[in-house]
Design a protein around this motif. Sequence first.
Motif, PDB file in Angstrom:
ATOM      1  N   VAL A   1      -5.735  -6.344   1.536  1.00 52.18           N
ATOM      2  CA  VAL A   1      -6.215  -5.956   2.870  1.00 52.18           C
ATOM      3  C   VAL A   1      -7.612  -6.508   3.119  1.00 52.18           C
ATOM      4  O   VAL A   1      -7.890  -7.059   4.190  1.00 52.18           O
ATOM      5  N   ALA A   2      -8.504  -6.399   2.141  1.00 53.78           N
ATOM      6  CA  ALA A   2      -9.887  -6.850   2.321  1.00 53.78           C
ATOM      7  C   ALA A   2      -9.976  -8.356   2.528  1.00 53.78           C
ATOM      8  O   ALA A   2     -10.620  -8.821   3.479  1.00 53.78           O
TER       9      ALA A   2
ATOM     10  N   PHE B   1     -10.432   2.464 -10.830  1.00 51.02           N
ATOM     11  CA  PHE B   1      -9.490   3.497 -10.433  1.00 51.02           C
ATOM     12  C   PHE B   1      -9.104   4.412 -11.601  1.00 51.02           C
ATOM     13  O   PHE B   1      -7.997   4.934 -11.653  1.00 51.02           O
TER      14      PHE B   1
ATOM     15  N   MET C   1      -2.761  -0.481  -6.748  1.00 50.52           N
ATOM     16  CA  MET C   1      -3.719  -0.012  -5.743  1.00 50.52           C
ATOM     17  C   MET C   1      -4.845  -1.033  -5.583  1.00 50.52           C
ATOM     18  O   MET C   1      -5.258  -1.337  -4.464  1.00 50.52           O
ATOM     19  N   GLY C   2      -5.312  -1.578  -6.678  1.00 49.91           N
ATOM     20  CA  GLY C   2      -6.340  -2.612  -6.608  1.00 49.91           C
ATOM     21  C   GLY C   2      -5.862  -3.846  -5.879  1.00 49.91           C
ATOM     22  O   GLY C   2      -6.574  -4.405  -5.039  1.00 49.91           O
TER      23      GLY C   2
ATOM     24  N   PHE D   1      -9.817  -3.262 -12.068  1.00 42.84           N
ATOM     25  CA  PHE D   1      -9.026  -2.220 -11.409  1.00 42.84           C
ATOM     26  C   PHE D   1      -8.854  -1.008 -12.320  1.00 42.84           C
ATOM     27  O   PHE D   1      -8.893   0.126 -11.857  1.00 42.84           O
TER      28      PHE D   1
ATOM     29  N   VAL E   1       0.833  -1.201   0.000  1.00 45.15           N
ATOM     30  CA  VAL E   1       0.000   0.000   0.000  1.00 45.15           C
ATOM     31  C   VAL E   1       0.869   1.253   0.000  1.00 45.15           C
ATOM     32  O   VAL E   1       0.590   2.221  -0.714  1.00 45.15           O
TER      33      VAL E   1
ATOM     34  N   SER F   1      -3.495  -3.956  -3.619  1.00 45.35           N
ATOM     35  CA  SER F   1      -3.318  -3.607  -2.210  1.00 45.35           C
ATOM     36  C   SER F   1      -4.639  -3.645  -1.464  1.00 45.35           C
ATOM     37  O   SER F   1      -4.732  -4.198  -0.363  1.00 45.35           O
ATOM     38  N   ILE F   2      -5.669  -3.077  -2.053  1.00 44.67           N
ATOM     39  CA  ILE F   2      -6.990  -3.066  -1.416  1.00 44.67           C
ATOM     40  C   ILE F   2      -7.541  -4.482  -1.325  1.00 44.67           C
ATOM     41  O   ILE F   2      -8.104  -4.876  -0.303  1.00 44.67           O
ATOM     42  N   LEU F   3      -7.370  -5.271  -2.386  1.00 42.25           N
ATOM     43  CA  LEU F   3      -7.816  -6.664  -2.367  1.00 42.25           C
ATOM     44  C   LEU F   3      -7.088  -7.451  -1.289  1.00 42.25           C
ATOM     45  O   LEU F   3      -7.697  -8.239  -0.561  1.00 42.25           O
TER      46      LEU F   3
END
Length: 107
Positions: free
Chosen positions: A52-53, A104, A45-46, A100, A19, A48-50
């Motif tokens: 974490v989620a 984004f 970024m996609g 993504f 991230v 990273s978010i995936l």
Amino acid sequence: MNNTIEEGKSTAITAYILVVGALIAMSMNAEHKNPYASFHIRQAMGLSILFVAIGYSISGFADPMITYPFWIFMAVLWSYGIITAIKGETTPIPLIGNFFQKFFKKL
């Protein structure tokens, strides 16, 4: 086109450092938007978010049969992304890369 790739390559590679790397790459690309770097920033970024989620949602499971496939899946996608950035390609990450790019598109 080749000049655009060379100018944005370091930013694109930086984006794949979890991230923090994506946020640093966004600031590196803020002043002079490089289309190549922007493509890889959206991909990173996609991811990273995936990460974490999904990581948060499976963190309650102590079973390696659940967590190991997640780590392998994310490692493969991250490796694919960073290898394409190093090679100078703009190939979306399999399965989710096109999503993504659409999600984004403002980055």
